[in-house]
Design a protein around this motif. Structure first.
Motif, PDB file in Angstrom:
ATOM      1  N   LEU A  45       0.837  -1.198   0.000  1.00 52.48           N
ATOM      2  CA  LEU A  45       0.000   0.000   0.000  1.00 52.48           C
ATOM      3  C   LEU A  45       0.870   1.245   0.000  1.00 52.48           C
ATOM      4  O   LEU A  45       0.497   2.276  -0.552  1.00 52.48           O
ATOM      5  N   ILE A  66       0.726  -2.984  12.917  1.00 49.47           N
ATOM      6  CA  ILE A  66       0.639  -2.592  11.506  1.00 49.47           C
ATOM      7  C   ILE A  66      -0.363  -3.481  10.777  1.00 49.47           C
ATOM      8  O   ILE A  66      -1.237  -2.993  10.068  1.00 49.47           O
ATOM      9  N   MET A 117      10.984  -3.178  11.792  1.00 47.52           N
ATOM     10  CA  MET A 117      10.179  -4.056  12.657  1.00 47.52           C
ATOM     11  C   MET A 117      10.539  -5.529  12.484  1.00 47.52           C
ATOM     12  O   MET A 117       9.872  -6.397  13.015  1.00 47.52           O
ATOM     13  N   SER A 122       2.700  -7.925   1.292  1.00 54.15           N
ATOM     14  CA  SER A 122       3.245  -7.196   2.456  1.00 54.15           C
ATOM     15  C   SER A 122       2.652  -7.744   3.751  1.00 54.15           C
ATOM     16  O   SER A 122       3.365  -7.930   4.740  1.00 54.15           O
TER      17      SER A 122
HETATM   18  N1  PHE Z   1       6.374  -1.978   2.952  1.00 49.32           N
HETATM   19  C1  PHE Z   1       4.958  -2.120   3.048  1.00 49.32           C
HETATM   20  C2  PHE Z   1       4.281  -1.119   2.120  1.00 49.32           C
HETATM   21  O1  PHE Z   1       4.912  -0.329   1.473  1.00 49.32           O
HETATM   22  C3  PHE Z   1       4.453  -1.962   4.457  1.00 49.32           C
HETATM   23  C4  PHE Z   1       5.184  -2.756   5.482  1.00 49.32           C
HETATM   24  C5  PHE Z   1       5.797  -2.118   6.548  1.00 49.32           C
HETATM   25  C6  PHE Z   1       5.288  -4.141   5.382  1.00 49.32           C
HETATM   26  C7  PHE Z   1       6.521  -2.829   7.501  1.00 49.32           C
HETATM   27  C8  PHE Z   1       6.011  -4.863   6.324  1.00 49.32           C
HETATM   28  C9  PHE Z   1       6.617  -4.212   7.366  1.00 49.32           C
HETATM   29  O2  PHE Z   1       3.079  -1.095   2.019  1.00 49.32           O
END
Ligand code: PHE
Length: 454
Positions: free
Chosen positions: A25, A100, A232, A320
Motif C-alpha cells: 500500500l 501494523i 520491525m 506485504s
Molecule cells: N512496505 C509495506 C508497504 O509499502 C508496508 C510494510 C511495513 C510491510 C513494515 C512490512 C513491514 O506497504
C-alpha cells in the motif's frame, strides 16, 4: 536446530518475497499522493536520497542480522547480545507486526472490496466526482462490508503463511509478483497513451523546489522506512531464511531497486490518468478510492482497467501483509516452539480482532477519539511514526556500536566476496552511513514525528 529451519528454495525466491514485502500500500496508495502533495519531482529526489543513504544501509543490516542468527527479531537480538534490553527491541518488532497488520488489513480489505465494485460496474454511476466520495463513505460506513473484507483479506494472508516459507510465501510471491509487474506495466501504458497524459508527467517530473521544507524531508524519510518494511524485523525474518552462500548486499540492492521502480511506475500510471481525465491530483489519501474510480468511469476501457488496478493494489498489499504475519509467527515458532499452523491460526485470528476497532473507526467508533485520533489513526501513528523509526534507529545502533562493524563485516562478506573485491568502497560507505548518518537522521525524524521539533 538451524538445520531444521526452512530456507528459500532459490535466490529469486528471496528477492521476490522481500520485494513483495516492500511493495505494498505504501508504494501504490501512499507514495503517489505524498509525492503529489510535496512538490512531485523535488520530493522524489529527496526520497531517493533518503532511500540511498539510510534505507539501503539499514536494509542490509536487517537482512544480515537475520541471516547471521537464523532467527526471528527477538531471537536475533538475544543471540547476539544476550541482553534483555536488546531482546526487548526485537520484541518491539513483533508488537509492531501486530499493530501494523491490524490496520493495514482494513485498507487492504477496501481494495479487495473495490475489485468487486469495479466488476459490478459501480464506477460508471459516478457522473460527478462527489458521488464517488459519497459511495466510499457509505461503504466504509457499513460495518458488515468493512469487517467482511478485512476478514476476507486476513484469511488470504493466513492461508499463504500457513503453507510455510517455501510452499506458501515463496510460491505465492513467485506467482503474485510477476502478475503485479505485468498489471502495472499495462496500467502505465494505458496512462501514458491517454490524451493529456503529459500534464500528469509534468506534474511528476517538474521539480517544485519551493514545496520542499523540513517537513517534506522528514515525510520522505519516514516513508523510506515504511515502504522498505524496515524497523520491525520483517526483513530480518526473511533474511533468516537465507543461507551463507547468499549475497546480502546485492539482494538488498535489488529489493530496493524494485521497490523504488514500482513506486515511480505507480505514480506515472496514476497521475497520467488523473490529469488526462481532468481530476484533482491533490486529493490526498482519498486519491485511490475516491478519485480513481471517477477516472476509470471516464477512461476508454475503464471497466477492465478498474478491475486490474484494484487487483494490483490487493496483490501488493497481500505480499506485504504476509511478511507482517510471518514476523509474529516466526517468533512463536522459534522462541516458544509452537507449530507454524497453530501460530498462524491463533495469531491470525487475534490480529484480525485487534483490527476490528480500526475498521469500526470509520463507522460506529468514528466519534471515539483520543488526542483527536480514532483507533485507526492511533494504530497508524504508533506504527509508522514511533515503532518503525525507533526500530530502525536501534537496528543501526546495534549493528554499528554494539555487535560491532568488524563482526558484521565478516558476516557480510559471506556470499558477497565479489562485492568486497570489486566495490570495496561500497562497504566503507555502508559502515559510515550505518554508524553515523542513519542513527542521527532517524533520531531527528523521530523527534519530529512525536512533535518535539516542529
Ligand atoms: N512496505 C509495506 C508497504 O509499502 C508496508 C510494510 C511495513 C510491510 C513494515 C512490512 C513491514 O506497504
Amino acid at each position: 536446530m538451524s538445520n531444521q529451519r526452512e530456507h528459500w528454495g532459490s535466490r529469486i525466491g528471496f528477492i521476490l518475497a522481500a520485494s513483495g514485502s516492500a511493495i505494498g500500500l505504501g508504494n501504490i496508495w501512499k507514495f503517489p499522493y505524498i509525492a503529489g502533495e510535496n512538490g512531485g519531482a523535488a520530493f522524489i529526489f529527496v526520497y531517493l536520497v533518503c532511500i540511498a543513504v539510510i534505507g539501503l544501509p539499514v536494509l542490509i543490516a536487517e537482512i544480515l542480522l537475520g541471516r547471521t542468527t537464523q532467527r526471528n527479531p527477538v531471537g536475533a537480538f538475544k543471540r547476539l547480545s544476550g541482553s534483555p534490553f536488546w531482546t526487548a527491541v526485537g520484541g518491539m518488532g513483533v508488537v509492531a507486526g501486530f499493530v501494523i497488520l491490524s490496520f493495514y488489513s482494513v485498507v487492504a480489505g477496501w481494495s479487495l472490496g473495490y475489485i468487486i465494485e469495479a466488476m459490478k460496474g459501480t464506477f460508471f454511476t459516478f457522473s460527478e466526482a462527489s458521488l464517488a466520495g459519497d459511495h466510499f463513505e457509505s461503504l466504509v460506513g457499513n460495518v458488515k462490508w468493512i469487517i467482511g473484507y478485512h476478514g476476507g483479506f486476513f484469511l488470504l494472508t493466513m492461508l499463504v503463511v500457513y503453507l510455510g516459507v517455501k510452499g506458501g510465501i515463496e510460491r505465492g510471491s513467485k506467482i503474485m509478483m510477476p502478475i503485479l509487474f505485468f498489471i502495472l506495466i499495462i496500467l502505465v501504458i494505458r496512462g501514458v497513451t491517454l490524451d493529456g497524459a503529459e500534464k500528469g508527467l509534468a506534474f511528476l517530473w517538474n521539480p517544485d523546489w519551493s514545496k520542499i521544507s523540513g517537513q517534506s524531508v522528514l515525510i520522505a524519510l519516514g516513508h523510506a522506512f515504511f515502504t522498505l518494511s524496515l524497523g520491525m524485523g520483517a526483513m530480518m525474518t526473511y533474511g533468516s531464511y537465507l543461507s551463507e552462500e547468499d549475497n546480502v548486499p546485492s539482494s538488498a540492492f535489488q529489493v530496493l531497486f524494485l521497490d523504488t521502480l514500482i513506486a515511480i511506475l505507480a505514480g506515472i500510471a496514476i497521475f497520467t490518468a488523473v490529469f488526462a481525465m481532468g481530476q484533482n491530483p491533490g486529493a490526498g489519501p482519498g486519491l485511490i478510492f475516491q478519485t480513481l474510480p471517477v477516472v476509470f468511469a471516464k477512461m476508454p476501457g475503464g471497466f477492465l482497467f478498474g478491475i486490474l488496478f484494484f487487483l494490483l493494489l490487493t496483490l501488493a498489499a497481500l505480499t506485504s501483509a504476509i511478511s507482517l504475519l510471518e514476523v509474529v509467527v516466526a517468533y512463536f515458532v522459534d522462541e516458544l516452539n509452537w507449530k507454524r499452523h497453530r501460530a498462524v491460526m491463533i495469531f491470525g485470528f487475534t490480529i484480525f480482532l485487534i483490527g476490528v476497532p480500526s475498521a469500526l473507526s470509520f463507522n460506529v467508533m468514528a466519534e471515539i477519539k483520543w488526542f483527536d485520533k480514532t483507533f485507526f489513526d492511533i494504530a497508524d501513528f504508533l506504527a509508522s511514526n514511533i515503532l518503525l523509526p525507533a526500530g530502525g534507529f536501534f537496528i543501526s545502533v546495534f549493528v554499528a556500536w554494539v555487535w560491532g562493524l568488524d563482526k558484521a563485516v565478516i558476516e557480510l562478506r559471506k556470499g558477497a566476496a565479489n562485492i568486497f573485491e570489486r566495490y570495496g568502497w561500497l562497504i566503507v560507505a555502508w559502515k559510515f552511513f550505518l554508524k553515523y548518518i542513519a542513527p542521527v537522521m532517524i533520531f531527528i525524524v523521530f523527534l519530529y514525528s512525536i512533535g518535539v521539533i516542529k
